[in-house]
Design a protein around this motif. Structure first.
Motif, PDB file in Angstrom:
ATOM      1  N   LEU A  70      78.160  99.350  27.000  1.00 25.84           N
ATOM      2  CA  LEU A  70      77.518  98.352  26.126  1.00 25.84           C
ATOM      3  C   LEU A  70      78.531  97.589  25.262  1.00 25.84           C
ATOM      4  O   LEU A  70      78.180  96.621  24.597  1.00 25.84           O
ATOM      5  N   GLN A  71      79.798  98.058  25.280  1.00 25.63           N
ATOM      6  CA  GLN A  71      80.737  97.542  24.274  1.00 25.63           C
ATOM      7  C   GLN A  71      81.085  96.057  24.410  1.00 25.63           C
ATOM      8  O   GLN A  71      81.276  95.386  23.420  1.00 25.63           O
ATOM      9  N   ASP A  72      81.165  95.543  25.623  1.00 23.69           N
ATOM     10  CA  ASP A  72      81.563  94.130  25.764  1.00 23.69           C
ATOM     11  C   ASP A  72      80.374  93.207  25.990  1.00 23.69           C
ATOM     12  O   ASP A  72      80.532  92.069  26.442  1.00 23.69           O
ATOM     13  N   ILE A  73      79.198  93.705  25.729  1.00 30.89           N
ATOM     14  CA  ILE A  73      77.996  92.910  25.993  1.00 30.89           C
ATOM     15  C   ILE A  73      77.630  92.116  24.745  1.00 30.89           C
ATOM     16  O   ILE A  73      77.701  92.621  23.618  1.00 30.89           O
ATOM     17  N   LYS A  74      77.219  90.873  24.977  1.00 33.41           N
ATOM     18  CA  LYS A  74      76.725  90.065  23.851  1.00 33.41           C
ATOM     19  C   LYS A  74      75.220  90.294  23.723  1.00 33.41           C
ATOM     20  O   LYS A  74      74.490  90.158  24.725  1.00 33.41           O
ATOM     21  N   PHE A  75      74.770  90.654  22.542  1.00 32.76           N
ATOM     22  CA  PHE A  75      73.333  90.822  22.305  1.00 32.76           C
ATOM     23  C   PHE A  75      72.846  89.670  21.433  1.00 32.76           C
ATOM     24  O   PHE A  75      73.386  89.437  20.348  1.00 32.76           O
ATOM     25  N   THR A  76      71.865  88.951  21.922  1.00 33.05           N
ATOM     26  CA  THR A  76      71.320  87.807  21.185  1.00 33.05           C
ATOM     27  C   THR A  76      69.864  88.132  20.837  1.00 33.05           C
ATOM     28  O   THR A  76      69.133  88.686  21.666  1.00 33.05           O
ATOM     29  N   PHE A  77      69.473  87.786  19.615  1.00 32.31           N
ATOM     30  CA  PHE A  77      68.106  88.097  19.168  1.00 32.31           C
ATOM     31  C   PHE A  77      67.402  86.811  18.778  1.00 32.31           C
ATOM     32  O   PHE A  77      67.913  86.047  17.950  1.00 32.31           O
ATOM     33  N   ILE A  78      66.260  86.550  19.396  1.00 31.60           N
ATOM     34  CA  ILE A  78      65.491  85.347  19.070  1.00 31.60           C
ATOM     35  C   ILE A  78      64.101  85.799  18.629  1.00 31.60           C
ATOM     36  O   ILE A  78      63.441  86.564  19.348  1.00 31.60           O
ATOM     37  N   ASP A  79      63.681  85.347  17.465  1.00 34.28           N
ATOM     38  CA  ASP A  79      62.356  85.739  16.973  1.00 34.28           C
ATOM     39  C   ASP A  79      61.259  84.902  17.619  1.00 34.28           C
ATOM     40  O   ASP A  79      61.354  83.673  17.672  1.00 34.28           O
ATOM     41  N   GLN A  80      60.233  85.587  18.097  1.00 32.19           N
ATOM     42  CA  GLN A  80      59.023  84.898  18.572  1.00 32.19           C
ATOM     43  C   GLN A  80      58.009  85.035  17.432  1.00 32.19           C
ATOM     44  O   GLN A  80      57.501  86.125  17.172  1.00 32.19           O
ATOM     45  N   HIS A  81      57.780  83.921  16.753  1.00 32.86           N
ATOM     46  CA  HIS A  81      56.963  84.027  15.533  1.00 32.86           C
ATOM     47  C   HIS A  81      55.483  84.232  15.822  1.00 32.86           C
ATOM     48  O   HIS A  81      54.766  84.817  15.032  1.00 32.86           O
ATOM     49  N   GLU A  82      55.038  83.721  16.962  1.00 32.43           N
ATOM     50  CA  GLU A  82      53.618  83.902  17.307  1.00 32.43           C
ATOM     51  C   GLU A  82      53.526  84.538  18.682  1.00 32.43           C
ATOM     52  O   GLU A  82      54.347  84.255  19.550  1.00 32.43           O
TER      53      GLU A  82
END
Ligand code: G1P
Length: 292
Positions: free
Chosen positions: A95-107
């Motif tokens: 998991l060390q070189d992985i980019k984790f992106t977080f996008i909020d789904q508001h609805e």
């Protein structure tokens, strides 16, 4: 087409079926033995060469962000206490070189809406994207489900979805395809319907939670209206994509557990426990005692 390097994992659902466990803990963080359900899908993606995991999440699920970030205090304390063997567990190399992106789904507007939120994460040179629904846990001693899709994608240069046979009474829970068989386990999708009634279902082959879709899916997602359950359905966008592109459907190797249901969650736990060298011997004894 180039190999896929990005995967979308929609994880914004409320986990209502698992209340009260999911009151404070995201459903995807519930463990199958000692690993959160979500990590199984993340590892399946990384194992095919995915470099960026895009979580479509919600502000109530920060535990997911914490889980995929370093915990320096815990690392220091494990080192101090001579528990180095746990370091790999909390900060696995893979998991060390992985980019984790977080996008909020508001609805909560459906799977199609969730996927559409990741559009800006794609670069010019991304031909396609993987989508994994983490509730579906696939276990295989050979190729993973996503690996089968990735191989099919590279060989045929088109979108591909995973399918399995389901019982008639369960068809209305899934996206169901009208298949044209190409070879054993490989089909061309002629039509796809989200959550059909038994009468409407074009076959007993249902889409399960792994997809590789060309980036045209994002245009198709813009063209759809709310469908089954009043939600924007990924299936309806796939149906739109069928007008302009070939889409394949393939079976996979190994087992699938629907961990969105209690039954599937417990089955997956039992299956993996009975496969675990540390647990299986005593567990088999306990099960014998319990059922006699
Ligand atoms: C979603 C999709 C459906 C697919 C299923 C697989 O449904 O909309 O087409 O067959 O996942 O698990 P959901 O489980 O969100 O109702």
């Amino acid at each position: 087409m180039k190999p896929i390097t990005k995967a979308i994992l929609p994880v914004a659902g409320l986990g209502t079926r698992f209340l009260p466990a999911t009151k404070a803990i995201p459903k995807e963080m519930l463990p199958i033995i000692d690993k959160p359900l979500l990590q199984y899908a993340v590892e399946e993606a990384i194992d095919i060469g995915i470099k960026e995991i895009i979580f479509i999440t919600s502000h109530t699920k920060r535990a997911i962000e914490k889980h995929f970030s370093a915990n320096l205090d815990l690392e220091a304390s494990l080192k101090k206490n001579g528990k180095e063997k746990y370091l790999e567990k909390i900060n696995p190399k893979k998991l060390q070189d992985i980019k984790f992106t977080f996008i909020d789904q508001h609805e909560q507007k459906g799977l199609g809406h969730a996927v559409s939120l990741a559009e800006n994460c794609l670069d010019e040179d991304d031909d396609a994207i993987a989508i994994l629904l983490p509730d579906d846990l696939f276990i295989s001693n050979t190729k993973s489900c996503l690996q089968v899709l990735a191989d099919t994608f590279i060989k045929n240069s088109c979108s591909v979805v995973a399918i399995n046979e389901v019982k008639e009474k369960d068809l209305s829970k899934y996206g169901v395809i009208n298949p044209e068989e190409i070879s054993d386990g490989l089909f061309k999708v002629k039509e796809i319907i989200e959550k059909p009634s038994i009468a409407e279902a074009p076959s007993n082959l249902a889409v399960c939670g792994r997809y590789i879709l060309t980036k045209s899916i994002f245009n198709s997602l813009k063209s759809i209206n709310p469908g089954a359950g009043g939600e924007y359905q990924l299936t309806d966008a796939i149906k739109d994509l069928l007008y302009s592109e070939t889409i394949l459907a393939t079976s996979y190797e190994g087992m699938k557990f629907d961990c969105g249901s209690k039954q599937g969650f417990v089955e997956a736990t039992m299956y993996l426990a009975l496969d675990d060298n540390e647990l299986k011997h005593d567990l088999k004894e306990s099960i014998k005692k319990i059922i006699t």
